[in-house]
Scaffold this active site. Structure first.
Site, PDB file in Angstrom:
ATOM      1  N   ASP A   4     -28.046  -1.547   2.486  1.00 46.52           N
ATOM      2  CA  ASP A   4     -28.454  -2.448   1.406  1.00 46.52           C
ATOM      3  C   ASP A   4     -29.811  -3.103   1.648  1.00 46.52           C
ATOM      4  O   ASP A   4     -30.067  -4.224   1.194  1.00 46.52           O
ATOM      5  CB  ASP A   4     -27.389  -3.545   1.174  1.00 46.52           C
ATOM      6  CG  ASP A   4     -26.037  -2.948   0.850  1.00 46.52           C
ATOM      7  OD1 ASP A   4     -26.001  -1.875   0.228  1.00 46.52           O
ATOM      8  OD2 ASP A   4     -25.014  -3.564   1.214  1.00 46.52           O
ATOM      9  N   LYS A  51     -33.261   0.489  -0.146  1.00 42.63           N
ATOM     10  CA  LYS A  51     -33.704   1.895  -0.100  1.00 42.63           C
ATOM     11  C   LYS A  51     -33.902   2.454  -1.505  1.00 42.63           C
ATOM     12  O   LYS A  51     -34.872   3.154  -1.776  1.00 42.63           O
ATOM     13  CB  LYS A  51     -32.661   2.759   0.642  1.00 42.63           C
ATOM     14  CG  LYS A  51     -32.456   2.349   2.086  1.00 42.63           C
ATOM     15  CD  LYS A  51     -31.335   3.125   2.745  1.00 42.63           C
ATOM     16  CE  LYS A  51     -29.958   2.824   2.201  1.00 42.63           C
ATOM     17  NZ  LYS A  51     -29.467   1.452   2.445  1.00 42.63           N
ATOM     18  N   GLY A  76     -24.643   2.303  -2.656  1.00 45.90           N
ATOM     19  CA  GLY A  76     -24.950   1.695  -3.960  1.00 45.90           C
ATOM     20  C   GLY A  76     -26.430   1.381  -3.933  1.00 45.90           C
ATOM     21  O   GLY A  76     -26.844   0.472  -3.212  1.00 45.90           O
TER      22      GLY A  76
HETATM   23  P1  GDP Z   1     -29.854  -0.091  -0.968  1.00 47.37           P
HETATM   24  O1  GDP Z   1     -28.419   0.233  -0.791  1.00 47.37           O
HETATM   25  O2  GDP Z   1     -30.603  -0.051   0.319  1.00 47.37           O
HETATM   26  O3  GDP Z   1     -30.515   0.754  -2.017  1.00 47.37           O
HETATM   27  O4  GDP Z   1     -29.922  -1.603  -1.472  1.00 47.37           O
HETATM   28  P2  GDP Z   1     -28.975  -2.271  -2.603  1.00 47.37           P
HETATM   29  O5  GDP Z   1     -29.428  -1.797  -3.924  1.00 47.37           O
HETATM   30  O6  GDP Z   1     -27.555  -2.128  -2.252  1.00 47.37           O
HETATM   31  O7  GDP Z   1     -29.314  -3.817  -2.368  1.00 47.37           O
HETATM   32  C1  GDP Z   1     -30.596  -4.305  -2.448  1.00 47.37           C
HETATM   33  C2  GDP Z   1     -30.598  -5.413  -3.513  1.00 47.37           C
HETATM   34  O8  GDP Z   1     -31.784  -6.153  -3.411  1.00 47.37           O
HETATM   35  C3  GDP Z   1     -30.572  -4.874  -4.927  1.00 47.37           C
HETATM   36  O9  GDP Z   1     -29.897  -5.794  -5.744  1.00 47.37           O
HETATM   37  C4  GDP Z   1     -32.044  -4.812  -5.302  1.00 47.37           C
HETATM   38  O10 GDP Z   1     -32.268  -4.906  -6.705  1.00 47.37           O
HETATM   39  C5  GDP Z   1     -32.565  -6.038  -4.598  1.00 47.37           C
HETATM   40  N1  GDP Z   1     -33.955  -5.970  -4.139  1.00 47.37           N
HETATM   41  C6  GDP Z   1     -34.642  -4.932  -3.626  1.00 47.37           C
HETATM   42  N2  GDP Z   1     -35.861  -5.335  -3.211  1.00 47.37           N
HETATM   43  C7  GDP Z   1     -35.938  -6.645  -3.466  1.00 47.37           C
HETATM   44  C8  GDP Z   1     -36.933  -7.642  -3.223  1.00 47.37           C
HETATM   45  O11 GDP Z   1     -38.001  -7.389  -2.667  1.00 47.37           O
HETATM   46  N3  GDP Z   1     -36.633  -8.919  -3.603  1.00 47.37           N
HETATM   47  C9  GDP Z   1     -35.465  -9.254  -4.199  1.00 47.37           C
HETATM   48  N4  GDP Z   1     -35.268 -10.513  -4.523  1.00 47.37           N
HETATM   49  N5  GDP Z   1     -34.518  -8.350  -4.442  1.00 47.37           N
HETATM   50  C10 GDP Z   1     -34.738  -7.064  -4.059  1.00 47.37           C
HETATM   51  P1  IMO Z   2     -26.015   1.712   1.043  1.00 51.29           P
HETATM   52  O1  IMO Z   2     -26.467   3.151   0.984  1.00 51.29           O
HETATM   53  C1  IMO Z   2     -23.800  -1.371   3.177  1.00 51.29           C
HETATM   54  C2  IMO Z   2     -20.188  -0.084   5.290  1.00 51.29           C
HETATM   55  C3  IMO Z   2     -18.874  -0.624   4.772  1.00 51.29           C
HETATM   56  C4  IMO Z   2     -18.094  -0.690   6.079  1.00 51.29           C
HETATM   57  C5  IMO Z   2     -18.558   0.569   6.809  1.00 51.29           C
HETATM   58  C6  IMO Z   2     -17.631   1.757   6.660  1.00 51.29           C
HETATM   59  O2  IMO Z   2     -25.826   1.085  -0.293  1.00 51.29           O
HETATM   60  O3  IMO Z   2     -26.885   0.934   1.958  1.00 51.29           O
HETATM   61  P2  IMO Z   2     -17.220   3.472   4.641  1.00 51.29           P
HETATM   62  O4  IMO Z   2     -16.735   3.243   3.248  1.00 51.29           O
HETATM   63  O5  IMO Z   2     -18.564   4.108   4.716  1.00 51.29           O
HETATM   64  O6  IMO Z   2     -16.227   4.182   5.504  1.00 51.29           O
HETATM   65  O7  IMO Z   2     -17.347   1.971   5.285  1.00 51.29           O
HETATM   66  O8  IMO Z   2     -19.827   0.870   6.260  1.00 51.29           O
HETATM   67  N1  IMO Z   2     -21.024   0.608   4.271  1.00 51.29           N
HETATM   68  C7  IMO Z   2     -22.119   0.078   3.727  1.00 51.29           C
HETATM   69  N2  IMO Z   2     -22.664  -1.157   3.859  1.00 51.29           N
HETATM   70  N3  IMO Z   2     -24.405  -0.427   2.414  1.00 51.29           N
HETATM   71  C8  IMO Z   2     -23.892   0.808   2.288  1.00 51.29           C
HETATM   72  O9  IMO Z   2     -24.538   1.808   1.653  1.00 51.29           O
HETATM   73  C9  IMO Z   2     -22.666   1.091   2.928  1.00 51.29           C
HETATM   74  N4  IMO Z   2     -21.878   2.182   2.995  1.00 51.29           N
HETATM   75  C10 IMO Z   2     -20.887   1.871   3.818  1.00 51.29           C
HETATM   76  O10 IMO Z   2     -19.038  -1.884   4.182  1.00 51.29           O
HETATM   77  O11 IMO Z   2     -18.511  -1.787   6.835  1.00 51.29           O
HETATM   78 MG    MG Z   3     -26.534  -0.564  -1.254  1.00 53.55          MG
END
Ligand code: GDP
Ligand code: IMO
Ligand code: MG
Length: 430
Positions: free
Chosen positions: A13, A16, A40
Site C-alpha cells: 500500500d 504502487k 488493491g
Molecule cells: P498500492 O497498493 O501500493 O497501490 O497502494 P494503495 O492504493 O493500496 O494505497 C495507497 C493510498 O494512498 C491510495 O488511497 C492512494 O490514492 C493514496 N495515495 C497515493 N499517493 C498519495 C500521495 O502522495 N498523497 C496522498 N495523500 N495519498 C496518496
Molecule cells: P498491495 O498490492 C498490504 C497482507 C495481508 C496480511 C498478509 C497475508 O495493495 O500493496 P494474504 O491475503 O496475502 O495471504 O495476506 O499480507 N497483504 C497486504 N498488505 N497491501 C497488499 O497489497 C497486501 N496483500 C496482502 O494484510 O498481513
Molecule cells: Mg494496496
C-alpha cells in the site's frame, strides 16, 4: 533503458498503483507478475477513483498493453467482475489491451473459503490475511495440483483437474472446518461462464510476448504487488503473503532474465503502514499515529481494514534497497506529514542495549528492537498543489534530502497527493 520494475519497499500500500499509472503514459506494456486479488492498487485521475486488484495499473492508458503473467494467482470470478466494472466506466475499450497468461494459476472459491476457515480457526495466531485465497492457491501450484488458465479451455481436462484439486479441499472443509463441501458440478458450470468472458484475453505464450516487446525496444514496466517486508522468504515470516514480492520475482513470474531489467524503483511512503499481524517497530499508538491514519486515509483498498501507522523506518528501507537492488525511489504521501510539528525518521535499532543499523531477518528479533529516531522540524503548509521541489517548504525539502542521504540512492519521484497530477518528477523515468 526499456525494462523497469516497480515494487513496494514496505508492507504494501505504498502507492504502487498511482506510480504505475503515472509511469504508464510512457510505457508500452505493464506486467503483473505475482500476487492476486489481495492487491488493491488505487488510481485517481481527475478526481475519479479506480481500484484495481488483478488488472495491471496501466489500463487507463489505452495504448499500454496490460499482461497478467504466469506468477499471478488468478481469481477468475473477481477478474470477470473487475473487467465488467472497467468496461461499464469506459475504461477498457479494447479487448486487445489485456492479455492473460495461459500459465497463470487459477484461484477459485474453495481457495478463498479455505483461507478464511484457517484464519477463523487460528484464533489468537491469525496472520490477518485478506481472505482472498492466496495461500491455498500458491500451495496448489507448489504441490502441482493447480489449474492453469489455459486448462479452462479444455473442459475434459479441467473437470479431471478440478476433481483432483477439490477432493482434498472438501475433506478439509467438511471434516476439519465443519463446512459445506464444494459443489463441483455447480462450480464447473460457473467456470465455463467465466471462461467465455475471459476468452478474448487469452495469451498462449506471455514470456514470448514480453521477449518480443523487449527485443523491439518497447518500454516494459513490471508492476509488483504487496511489499518487500511481506515477501515469503525475506519478509517478516510467518506474517507475510505467499508469493515472492521482491524485484527478482518480476523475472520469475514473467519469464524474463535478470539481465533484462534496467531500473528498480522502490515505492516508499514518507511514513509506514501495515495491515494484518506481525512486528512493526515504528508503530505509533498515539495522536501522531491517528494523524497519519486520518489524514492519509489509511484503510485497506481490498478489505477496508484500518492500517496500522508509524514513522518511516530507514533501517527497513535500507534492507529493502539491498535485497531488491532498488536503484531509485519514489517518495509517496509526503503531504500527509503537513501539520506535524516535528517528523521522526528511524535511523537505527537498539538491540540488547546495542545500537545497530542492520535489519534482523527473523520476526522474533524484529519484535524486540527499539527504534532510534532522528527528529526534524515539520511544516504546516498544504503542499498538495506543489509542482516542483521549489514549491515545497524548506523543512519538507530538508526532510527529502535527509532521507536520500541516509539511504544513498536518488529520489526521482515525490508524490504530494493521490491524483495523477500531484506528482513531482525530480528526474525523468526512462
Ligand atoms: P498500492 O497498493 O501500493 O497501490 O497502494 P494503495 O492504493 O493500496 O494505497 C495507497 C493510498 O494512498 C491510495 O488511497 C492512494 O490514492 C493514496 N495515495 C497515493 N499517493 C498519495 C500521495 O502522495 N498523497 C496522498 N495523500 N495519498 C496518496
Ligand atoms: P498491495 O498490492 C498490504 C497482507 C495481508 C496480511 C498478509 C497475508 O495493495 O500493496 P494474504 O491475503 O496475502 O495471504 O495476506 O499480507 N497483504 C497486504 N498488505 N497491501 C497488499 O497489497 C497486501 N496483500 C496482502 O494484510 O498481513
Ligand atoms: Mg494496496
Amino acid at each position: 533503458m526499456p525494462a523497469l520494475v516497480v515494487i513496494g519497499s514496505q508492507w504494501g500500500d505504498e502507492g504502487k498503483g498511482k506510480v504505475v499509472d503515472v509511469f504508464s503514459s510512457q510505457s508500452d506494456y505493464v506486467v503483473r507478475y505475482q500476487g492476486g486479488s489481495n492487491a488493491g492498487h488505487t488510481l485517481i485521475v481527475d478526481g475519479k477513483k479506480t481500484v484495481l486488484h488483478l488488472v495491471p495499473s496501466g489500463v487507463l492508458h489505452p495504448n499500454t498493453k496490460c499482461i497478467i503473467s504466469t506468477g499471478v494467482v488468478l481469481d477468475i470470478e473477481t477478474l470477470v467482475q473487475e473487467i465488467k466494472a472497467l468496461k461499464a466506466n469506459g475504461l477498457l475499450q479494447n479487448d486487445e489491451q489485456l492479455l492473460i497468461s495461459d500459465t497463470a494459476t487459477v484461484l477459485l472459491s474453495y481457495h478463498r473459503r479455505l483461507d478464511q476457515a484457517r484464519e477463523q480457526d487460528a484464533k489468537n495466531e491469525k496472520i490477518g490475511t485478506t481472505g482472498k485465497g492466496i495461500g491455498p492457491a500458491y500451495e496448489d501450484r507448489a504441490s502441482r495440483k493447480a489449474i492453469l488458465f489455459g486448462d479452462l479451455f479444455s473442459p475434459d481436462k479441467l473437470k479431471e483437474k478440478l476433481k483432483k484439486s477439490i477432493d482434498e479441499k472438501n475433506f478439509l472443509l467438511e471434516h476439519k472446518y465443519k463446512e459445506e463441501p464444494v459443489d463441483i458440478d455447480k462450480l464447473f458450470t460457473d467456470i465455463q461462464g467465466w471462461t467465455e468472458e475471459l476468452r478474448p484475453y487469452r495469451c498462449k505464450n506471455s514470456p514470448y510476448e514480453i521477449h518480443q516487446a523487449l527485443k523491439a525496444d518497447k518500454k516494459v514496466l513490471f508492476e509488483g504487488a504487496q511489499g518487500t517486508l511481506l515477501d515469503l522468504l525475506h519478509g517478516t515470516y510467518p506474517f507475510v503473503t505467499s508469493s515472492s514480492t521482491i524485484s527478482g520475482s518480476a523475472c520469475i513470474g514473467s519469464g524474463v532474465g535478470p539481465n533484462q531489467i534496467d531500473k528498480i524503483v522502490g515505492i516508499t511512503k514518507a511514513y509506514t503502514t501495515r495491515v494484518g499481524s506481525g512486528p512493526f517497530p515504528t508503530e505509533l499508538d498515539d495522536e501522531v499515529g491517528t494523524h497519519l491514519g486520518t489524514v492519509g486515509h489509511e484503510f485497506g483498498a481490498t478489505t477496508g481494514r484500518k492500517r496500522r501507522c508509524g514513522w518511516l523506518d530507514l533501517v527497513a528501507l535500507k534492507y529493502a534497497i539491498r535485497i531488491n537492488g532498488i536503484t531509485n525511489l519514489a517518495l509517496m504521501k509526503i503531504d500527509v506529514l503537513s501539520g506535524l510539528e516535528t517528523v521522526k525518521l528511524c535511523t537505527d535499532y537498539k538491540v540488547n542495549g546495542e545500537k545497530t543499523s542492520v535489519y534482523p531477518t527473523t520476526p522474533g528479533d524484529l519484535s524486540e528492537v527499539e527504534p532510534i529516531y532522528k527528529e526534524v522540524p515539520g511544516w504546516s503548509e498544504d503542499i498538495s498543489n506543489a509542482k516542483s521541489l521549489q514549491d515545497l517548504p524548506a523543512n519538507a525539502r530538508s526532510l527529502i534530502s535527509l532521507i536520500g542521504a541516509e539511504v544513498g540512492i536518488p529520489i526521482d519521484v515525490i508524490s504530494v497527493g493521490p491524483g495523477r497530477k500531484q506528482t513531482i518528477w525530480v528526474k525523468p523515468l526512462f
